[in-house]
Design a protein around this motif. Sequence first.
Motif, mmCIF file in Angstrom:
data_model
loop_
_atom_site.group_PDB
_atom_site.id
_atom_site.type_symbol
_atom_site.label_atom_id
_atom_site.label_comp_id
_atom_site.label_asym_id
_atom_site.label_seq_id
_atom_site.Cartn_x
_atom_site.Cartn_y
_atom_site.Cartn_z
ATOM 1 N N GLU A 152 -35.256 -9.492 62.065
ATOM 2 C CA GLU A 152 -35.486 -9.690 60.652
ATOM 3 C C GLU A 152 -34.961 -8.509 59.840
ATOM 4 O O GLU A 152 -34.757 -7.418 60.359
ATOM 5 N N THR A 153 -34.714 -8.734 58.564
ATOM 6 C CA THR A 153 -34.220 -7.682 57.697
ATOM 7 C C THR A 153 -35.316 -6.679 57.407
ATOM 8 O O THR A 153 -36.509 -6.938 57.596
ATOM 9 N N LYS A 154 -34.905 -5.508 56.937
ATOM 10 C CA LYS A 154 -35.859 -4.469 56.576
ATOM 11 C C LYS A 154 -36.818 -4.961 55.503
ATOM 12 O O LYS A 154 -38.016 -4.676 55.543
ATOM 13 N N ILE A 172 -44.068 -18.052 54.728
ATOM 14 C CA ILE A 172 -42.946 -17.694 55.597
ATOM 15 C C ILE A 172 -42.111 -18.931 55.943
ATOM 16 O O ILE A 172 -42.601 -20.058 55.918
ATOM 17 N N ILE A 173 -40.857 -18.691 56.239
ATOM 18 C CA ILE A 173 -39.992 -19.697 56.847
ATOM 19 C C ILE A 173 -39.861 -19.309 58.310
ATOM 20 O O ILE A 173 -39.358 -18.235 58.637
ATOM 21 N N GLU A 181 -36.803 -25.163 61.413
ATOM 22 C CA GLU A 181 -37.480 -24.300 60.456
ATOM 23 C C GLU A 181 -38.585 -25.054 59.717
ATOM 24 O O GLU A 181 -38.403 -26.211 59.325
ATOM 25 N N THR A 182 -39.718 -24.378 59.560
ATOM 26 C CA THR A 182 -40.833 -24.928 58.793
ATOM 27 C C THR A 182 -41.368 -23.862 57.864
ATOM 28 O O THR A 182 -41.263 -22.660 58.136
ATOM 29 N N ARG A 217 -38.355 -14.439 64.571
ATOM 30 C CA ARG A 217 -38.155 -15.825 64.171
ATOM 31 C C ARG A 217 -38.647 -16.096 62.746
ATOM 32 O O ARG A 217 -38.584 -17.233 62.282
ATOM 33 N N ILE A 218 -39.158 -15.071 62.087
ATOM 34 C CA ILE A 218 -39.568 -15.206 60.690
ATOM 35 C C ILE A 218 -38.355 -14.911 59.829
ATOM 36 O O ILE A 218 -37.885 -13.778 59.746
#
Length: 248
Positions: A152-154, A172-173, A181-182, A217-218
Amino acid sequence: MTRANTTKHLDRLEQLTAILKSEDALTSKMIAEELNISERTLFRDIGILRERGLPIEADKGRGGGIKLHRHWGVGRLSLESQEIIDLLISLAIAESMGPTLFMRNIDTVRQKLMASFSPKQKEKMHQLRKRIHVGEQASPDVLQSFSTKKQETKATIETLHHAFLFNRRLSIIYQDFYNQETQRDIEAHYLYLGFPVWYLLAWDYLRNDVRIFRYDRIKQADILPQEFTVRPLSDFHDILTKQNVRTL
């Protein structure tokens, strides 16, 4: 006094200072036992520290104790919320490793760090440490689907940590094992590390039940205005047992 004895004495004075700064009032017996010295030696050391200008208070009578003046704050750190949680996580991981070659003084390090925090930061640290857990190393199946390139990004990490720190709900996605994706609204109650993979132990409003979410996975995270009260650890018993987790 030899150089070795002098160094040992200076180290003890430094440790005594850290104890007095990081704890509430302690009896002379408790402090002497922790330092493995006699009470007579303890009071001699306290005298030296007082001569150096440390405002050490001693309350006489039953229930009294020895402590530094509550408003004394030389050397106090100024940390942002994100820095506090990053430091907490790092310290918790180090403690979980046990007395390794370079971590033999972890207790002293923790005392000095806690001595540098404000009373409000200390309380936050104590509460957060109860919400961080470490399990066994990630399985080969998990490692196969985990890649640092997919991390994930910072900005996402900071959002997740902010929500965890301040007990705020998240939107969250989430991308599952099948890359579907949910959108989920969750409460981030506990952090769990199955090295090198991080997870959130959360309450999931979509499933109306507790769930575990992998950080990598977020794909997106947004903080919601609602706050939540941390659920008891027993609510996550089945997840913790399955993941073979130990509490820090």
